[in-house]
Design an enzyme around this catalytic site. Sequence first.
Site, PDB file in Angstrom:
ATOM      1  N   GLU A 104       0.902  -1.040   0.622  1.00 48.95           N
ATOM      2  CA  GLU A 104      -0.178  -0.111   0.043  1.00 48.95           C
ATOM      3  C   GLU A 104       0.992   1.144   0.062  1.00 48.95           C
ATOM      4  OE1 GLU A 104      -0.893  -2.303   1.536  1.00 48.95           O
ATOM      5  OE2 GLU A 104      -3.107  -3.208   0.907  1.00 48.95           O
ATOM      6  N   HIS A 111     -10.280  -4.927  10.720  1.00 53.61           N
ATOM      7  CA  HIS A 111     -11.424  -4.672   9.148  1.00 53.61           C
ATOM      8  C   HIS A 111     -12.710  -3.453   9.104  1.00 53.61           C
ATOM      9  CE1 HIS A 111      -8.776  -8.200   7.887  1.00 53.61           C
ATOM     10  NE2 HIS A 111      -8.681  -7.689   7.326  1.00 53.61           N
TER      11      HIS A 111
END
Lengths: 350, 462
Positions: free
Chosen positions: A80, A149
């Site tokens: 990322e 998450h």
Amino acid sequence: RVTGLGLGPSSGNLVVVVVQLELVTVRDALNQAMDEELERDERVFLLGEEVAQYDGAYKVSRGLWKKYGDKRIIDTPISEMGFAGIAVGAAMAGLRPICEFMTFNFSMQAIDQVINSAAKTYYMSAGLQPVPIVFRGPNGASAGVAAQHSQCFAAWYSHCPGLKVLSPWSAEDAKGLLKSAIRDDNPVVVLENELMYGVAFELSDEAQSKDFVIPIGKAKIERPGNHVTLVAHSRMVGFCLDAAAVLAKEGVECEVINLRTIRPLDTDTIEASIMKTNHLISVEGGWPQFGVGAEICARIMEGPAFNYLDAPAIRVTGVDIPMPYAKILEDNSVPQIKDIIFSVKKTLNM
Amino acid sequence: MSLKHPTGLISLVSQSNQSVICVTLNSIVLVQVVRLVCRYGLVCFHVSSGGYKCVCVCVCVCVCVCVCARARALFSAAGQKVRGGGMGGSRVVVASRTYADFTPQATFDIKKCDLHKLEEGPPLQAVLTREEGLQYYRTMQVMRRMELKADQLYKQKIIRGFCHLYDGQEACAVGIESGINRTDHLITAYRAHGYTLTRGGTVREIMAELTGRRGGIAKGKGGSMHMYAKHFYGGNGIVGAQVPLGAGVALACKYQGKNELCVCLYGDGAANQGQIFETYNMAALWKLPCIFICENNKYGMGTSVERAAASTDYYKRGDFIPGLRVDGMDILCVREATKFAAEHCRSGKGPILMELQTYRYHGHSMSDPGISYRTREEIQEVRSKSDPISLLKDRMISNNMASVEELKEIDVEVRKEIEDAAQFATTDPEPPLEDLCNHIFSNEPPMEVRGTNPWAKLKSIS
């Protein structure tokens, strides 16, 4: 396509009304937005994990790689910070990247690139270096994905000057806002919602046009009302509308405002609404402390609408805990329709 | 000390105790004897009158003959730079040295680069023309003096905040620029003043940015670490973040098909950042035209390379990316390596990594004296043995590519340029308060920005 049949106003007349409405899921609306913008401007490209050959982790980019190929739809390794930085660099050098985070939870790995390399650069360079980039992906709670998450990043990103932060709810929002974001010459964060991807909405003719854009920074009144203002973004807009439907049966008419944009916040629309309803409740999925609702309340306090409040402005938010896994716990960690109804009644002293 | 003989034929350069004697046909006046070693390595004695005449004798007969044959005068007043005795106005005719007398170009042996996953490296010889040499010299000198002036201004508290100086590393910036095209791209970290200069920034606007004035290259909004120019993406404050950015620029180069590349710099400290390894992977995977350059100046802030890295072979850290280790104090070495790397990228082979071994004279920044983690002796040794400007100067002088006087003239010009720039930087006004909220967004209608209190509504334009 839905064709509608209607009965005319005077008896005896049958009026056939053909209404062209398209039922489109939020997922498909996002897909259409990207497809149209990729076609329109060759500098636009998409990169992220699984966006190409897998058709997108949540299938949002389905079919795009097949249509546009490797050059414009790029699968990245699980890096990322690296690929977000690469996307920002490409934007600095003249391209218009769409950088997908599989979820915004993973954007934390890359948040330095979003804030320090993207958001601040135009200012630091006194206008020499624009960064036309879009960061998009699902944000907030999903179903059973637990604490790491499920975080909502609306407050974190909206804190920073130099960024625009969008949070679509409906298919029309998704399409129009994403297109605006891609056409914008600045860094834009688009916070989608995984649970909304599969929900279908009517897309008007206008919204089906290839040039349909929704202006950034303008909220939409989804349902007018006189008694209380409910301000929400993303999935919670739907919850507010459901709560409003229930409350309407008891004679309470809620005005439901869909923020659409979190930064810049459309304070004017909220204030105008409060001046009419005299009551404000903000509803969000994220945590309460320093959240979107906190900002709304602070602004209302500081502005002209304060004098119109008949009761303190309050916030309905996610519970101040990391998201648990078990269904019963998870269900009770985010606002439910009954929580909104409860809060309305408390505010209205019912 | 150097003496400018009017014919220019004898230029005497020496580092320490010097003396020279020149003999011309005209006259001999004995007053002061100074012993010099002329550049031919010959011992000479200079005798000066303190007036306008002097006697020079060179021990080497052939040189003497040469000189005498052409000598028509002794010393011109203008050329007089004699230590310990000005030579007043000269009545003599000056025959100035013509360019035809200089060697137009020379070939130099340069150090072999250590190679990683490469069959061949850059050439072992470099051709330097006189023009190139003078240009490199000038640019490096401008860079050097600019940084030293910044040091001065910082100590006077006219520059605030962060100030990371580049003196000692000039050969890197100037060498790299001479190996790429102006249309290529470059990005670096916070020790960026040198690169801002080579990429097109003027000394004036760089210094005015350091002093935070409206004439600064970023209108005073960015400061030392955030200077930008065409095809130059700063100036980046977050260690290592510029590396993925640079690879992104390279991706844009490849995407747009213009045969441009991106030079992406970082230091020995940044070399341990995770995002750099992520970038290596993607750059190699996608064959991005990216030259990664590690400027290894042996210290990441106060931490020496041995204390920070399990492997200090930074040119090998790219693993599957070919690499070379280059003498970063030799501008020709840097230039040839850069050309080699650029060729590698442009031929579509993907990224390449260069480690430049260099040194910074200053501490990490102006708040670091730079001697707690290294010795003064070490700094002094590098200064005396490996200074990039001196290395170039010696090469040019000893190969008759420039005269000492000529280089001195350049020095004088440079000093003036820096003084002018500093003058501008200290007198230019600060940015207007109206500019406070501008440049938040690009291409945006004017908007309102909240000030420090709810009643402060400030205006922001693109």
